[in-house]
Design a protein around this motif. Structure first.
Motif, mmCIF file in Angstrom:
data_model
loop_
_atom_site.group_PDB
_atom_site.id
_atom_site.type_symbol
_atom_site.label_atom_id
_atom_site.label_comp_id
_atom_site.label_asym_id
_atom_site.label_seq_id
_atom_site.Cartn_x
_atom_site.Cartn_y
_atom_site.Cartn_z
ATOM 1 N N TYR A 239 41.703 -71.619 -17.430
ATOM 2 C CA TYR A 239 41.636 -71.856 -18.965
ATOM 3 C C TYR A 239 40.373 -71.187 -20.078
ATOM 4 O O TYR A 239 40.208 -70.284 -20.584
ATOM 5 C CB TYR A 239 40.673 -73.357 -19.769
ATOM 6 N N ALA A 240 39.115 -71.216 -18.534
ATOM 7 C CA ALA A 240 38.245 -70.441 -18.974
ATOM 8 C C ALA A 240 38.453 -69.058 -19.307
ATOM 9 O O ALA A 240 37.800 -68.039 -20.185
ATOM 10 C CB ALA A 240 36.872 -70.953 -18.411
ATOM 11 N N SER A 241 39.029 -68.485 -17.631
ATOM 12 C CA SER A 241 38.893 -66.953 -18.182
ATOM 13 C C SER A 241 40.560 -66.437 -18.825
ATOM 14 O O SER A 241 39.602 -65.593 -19.580
ATOM 15 C CB SER A 241 40.187 -66.908 -16.527
ATOM 16 N N THR A 242 40.925 -67.278 -19.521
ATOM 17 C CA THR A 242 41.620 -66.965 -20.549
ATOM 18 C C THR A 242 41.398 -66.798 -21.812
ATOM 19 O O THR A 242 41.074 -65.231 -23.028
ATOM 20 C CB THR A 242 43.180 -68.270 -20.928
ATOM 21 N N PHE A 243 40.125 -67.797 -21.995
ATOM 22 C CA PHE A 243 39.292 -66.999 -23.372
ATOM 23 C C PHE A 243 38.174 -65.992 -23.788
ATOM 24 O O PHE A 243 38.182 -66.184 -24.309
ATOM 25 C CB PHE A 243 38.492 -69.247 -23.578
ATOM 26 N N LEU A 244 37.943 -66.013 -22.115
ATOM 27 C CA LEU A 244 36.909 -64.986 -21.805
ATOM 28 C C LEU A 244 38.160 -63.470 -21.773
ATOM 29 O O LEU A 244 37.651 -62.544 -22.571
ATOM 30 C CB LEU A 244 36.197 -65.275 -21.084
ATOM 31 N N SER A 245 38.654 -63.044 -22.008
ATOM 32 C CA SER A 245 39.782 -62.254 -22.163
ATOM 33 C C SER A 245 40.588 -62.436 -23.669
ATOM 34 O O SER A 245 41.219 -61.010 -23.345
ATOM 35 C CB SER A 245 40.907 -62.650 -20.379
ATOM 36 N N MET A 246 40.049 -63.487 -23.398
ATOM 37 C CA MET A 246 41.507 -63.355 -25.230
ATOM 38 C C MET A 246 42.701 -63.376 -25.034
ATOM 39 O O MET A 246 42.926 -62.281 -25.778
ATOM 40 C CB MET A 246 40.829 -62.282 -26.359
ATOM 41 N N ASN A 247 43.098 -63.617 -24.208
ATOM 42 C CA ASN A 247 44.640 -63.804 -23.956
ATOM 43 C C ASN A 247 45.526 -62.036 -23.264
ATOM 44 O O ASN A 247 45.805 -61.438 -23.577
ATOM 45 C CB ASN A 247 45.636 -63.743 -24.789
ATOM 46 N N GLY A 248 44.060 -62.249 -21.932
ATOM 47 C CA GLY A 248 43.880 -60.105 -21.755
ATOM 48 C C GLY A 248 43.689 -59.536 -22.042
ATOM 49 O O GLY A 248 43.874 -57.948 -22.385
ATOM 50 N N LYS A 249 43.044 -59.817 -23.310
ATOM 51 C CA LYS A 249 42.344 -58.456 -24.457
ATOM 52 C C LYS A 249 41.636 -57.908 -23.222
ATOM 53 O O LYS A 249 41.154 -56.611 -23.973
ATOM 54 C CB LYS A 249 42.311 -58.542 -25.619
ATOM 55 N N TYR A 250 40.111 -58.301 -22.887
ATOM 56 C CA TYR A 250 39.417 -57.889 -22.185
ATOM 57 C C TYR A 250 39.099 -58.186 -20.621
ATOM 58 O O TYR A 250 40.462 -59.128 -20.598
ATOM 59 C CB TYR A 250 38.262 -58.326 -22.874
ATOM 60 N N GLU A 251 38.927 -57.264 -20.362
ATOM 61 C CA GLU A 251 38.645 -57.563 -18.090
ATOM 62 C C GLU A 251 37.587 -58.224 -19.034
ATOM 63 O O GLU A 251 36.171 -58.514 -19.413
ATOM 64 C CB GLU A 251 37.943 -55.912 -17.313
ATOM 65 N N LEU A 252 37.326 -58.763 -16.853
ATOM 66 C CA LEU A 252 36.381 -59.660 -16.982
ATOM 67 C C LEU A 252 35.253 -58.876 -16.344
ATOM 68 O O LEU A 252 35.454 -57.910 -15.277
ATOM 69 C CB LEU A 252 36.486 -61.038 -16.522
ATOM 70 N N SER A 253 33.852 -59.688 -16.554
ATOM 71 C CA SER A 253 33.086 -58.554 -16.201
ATOM 72 C C SER A 253 32.734 -59.485 -14.901
ATOM 73 O O SER A 253 31.653 -58.239 -13.541
ATOM 74 C CB SER A 253 31.708 -59.046 -16.782
ATOM 75 N N PHE A 254 32.983 -60.667 -14.691
ATOM 76 C CA PHE A 254 32.434 -61.214 -12.764
ATOM 77 C C PHE A 254 33.529 -62.153 -13.152
ATOM 78 O O PHE A 254 34.006 -62.881 -13.534
ATOM 79 C CB PHE A 254 31.247 -61.127 -12.406
ATOM 80 N N ASN A 255 33.883 -62.203 -11.818
ATOM 81 C CA ASN A 255 34.875 -64.076 -11.865
ATOM 82 C C ASN A 255 34.015 -65.226 -12.592
ATOM 83 O O ASN A 255 32.912 -65.243 -11.477
ATOM 84 C CB ASN A 255 34.527 -64.397 -10.019
ATOM 85 N N PRO A 256 34.764 -66.156 -13.133
ATOM 86 C CA PRO A 256 33.616 -67.000 -13.595
ATOM 87 C C PRO A 256 33.150 -67.696 -12.794
ATOM 88 O O PRO A 256 33.949 -68.216 -11.523
ATOM 89 C CB PRO A 256 33.810 -67.300 -14.790
ATOM 90 N N ILE A 257 31.925 -68.714 -13.077
ATOM 91 C CA ILE A 257 31.412 -69.759 -12.277
ATOM 92 C C ILE A 257 31.617 -71.180 -12.868
ATOM 93 O O ILE A 257 30.966 -71.174 -13.908
ATOM 94 C CB ILE A 257 29.261 -69.453 -11.990
ATOM 95 N N ILE A 258 31.938 -72.131 -12.731
ATOM 96 C CA ILE A 258 31.390 -72.905 -12.895
ATOM 97 C C ILE A 258 31.650 -74.477 -12.228
ATOM 98 O O ILE A 258 31.773 -74.047 -11.329
ATOM 99 C CB ILE A 258 33.332 -73.438 -13.795
#
Length: 352
Positions: free
Chosen positions: A164-183
């Motif tokens: 879910y965090a990755s989805t919010f971060l990418s804004m449903n695929g609009k942006y790449e992530l800087s790195f694999n999120p840490i939770i």
């Protein structure tokens, strides 16, 4: 030894030099010209996107083409990043140059391209600022999601949260992530680069460590927050924990971070900024539990120069952008880390 001409393989260097990057390319830069060598899969896009003055070269054998260009340009010295060029590539390039009769000294310059990019321009700082702004919005959406999940008593594992965090971060695929999120929930947060578990689930009053970032027009953001889980939770730095030990550790880390941000100055060595955070934690008796450096540079790469570590002699300059992220990690109990990005402007650290 300083050289005027060099070649680079990394995608960050490709983009910085040419305005375009792909996973199979070499950039050759001389004082008079720039070349972007790539194969037929990327040639059309490269020609459409490289900045003015860059010559795109279609090549099935990049190393061979590079050697031929070196020979044609009569280059006598050529720099390269010995941290990114494999021994096999180096020997191959030397062999091609030998066959062509080209006499060019290859000069190893470890991490030279990050040194070129260490001080950011105003336009680059603006891109990092926007990236961090979007990152903060994603953190807020994730906090709202967690609040609802607690109210609804929705069972969520760390792996679920990661998705879910990755989805919010990418804004449903609009942006790449800087790195694999840490939770990390509770004890998982005591592992600085923890992997999410399918067995550990979220509950009210848990301590949650969340470290994430996105890319905006190739430039990275990065932020870490540690928060108490519950209704109406947020990822601000104003956190109140039910557990007194968690609150104590959190307050120590926050004090260390704020001390480093407030007192950082242009002209300091990076290790002095590290010390501003580290001494706060050491004086509180938790020095052995601060197991990483205080920060790292950020830009086209998530980890760039300067390194804000106890061993770094690099002098801090105007325009450098880096993280301040002290932490305390208590084995099987919990971990706390707080991270912001700062830019050195007018001699002091400005939070982005």
């Amino acid at each position: 030894m300083e050289v005027e001409s060099y070649f680079a393989l990394s995608q960050s260097a490709q983009y910085y030099e040419c305005g375009f990057d792909c996973d199979n390319a070499i950039v050759l830069k001389t004082p008079e010209s720039k070349f972007f060598f790539t194969d037929m899969r990327y040639v059309l896009e490269a020609k459409q996107n490289v900045i003015k003055g860059v010559e795109v070269v279609d090549s099935a054998e990049l190393c061979t083409s590079l050697a031929k260009a070196i020979k044609k340009l009569n280059l006598t010295t050529l720099g390269f990043d010995s941290l990114e060029v494999s021994l096999d590539f180096y020997h191959s390039l030397c062999a091609h140059l030998g066959k062509l009769g080209a006499k060019c000294e290859l000069v190893a310059m470890p991490n030279f391209h990050q040194h070129l990019r260490v001080c950011k321009s105003e336009s680059q700082i603006a891109l990092i600022r926007q990236s961090q702004k979007l990152n903060k919005k994603a953190f807020k959406k994730f906090a709202d999601f967690l609040s609802c999940a607690i109210v609804d008593k929705k069972p969520l594992s760390e792996q679920n949260l990661h998705f879910y965090a990755s989805t919010f971060l990418s804004m449903n695929g609009k942006y790449e992530l800087s790195f694999n999120p840490i939770i990390g929930i509770n004890a998982t947060g005591a592992k600085p680069h923890a992997l999410p578990s399918a067995e550990i689930t979220l509950n009210k009053n848990d301590l949650l460590l969340f470290d994430a970032g996105i890319k905006f027009k190739h430039y990275c953001s990065d932020m870490t927050r540690t928060a108490r889980v519950g209704k109406n939770m947020d990822f601000s730095k104003e956190q109140k924990f039910k557990n007194k030990k968690q609150q104590k550790i959190y307050d120590i880390v926050r004090k260390a971070q704020e001390n480093a941000i407030t007192k950082a100055r242009v002209g300091m060595k990076a290790k002095e900024i590290d010390s501003l955070a580290r001494k706060c934690i050491e004086s509180a008796g938790y020095g052995e539990f601060f197991v990483h450096s205080t920060g790292h540079g950020i830009g086209l790469d998530i980890h760039e120069l300067p390194r804000i570590s106890a061993r770094s002699e690099m002098v801090i300059e105007e325009g450098m952008v880096f993280s301040i992220e002290p932490g305390i990690y208590l084995g099987d109990e919990f971990g706390v880390r707080i991270e912001d990005l700062v830019v050195m402007r007018n001699g002091v650290a400005e939070v982005l």
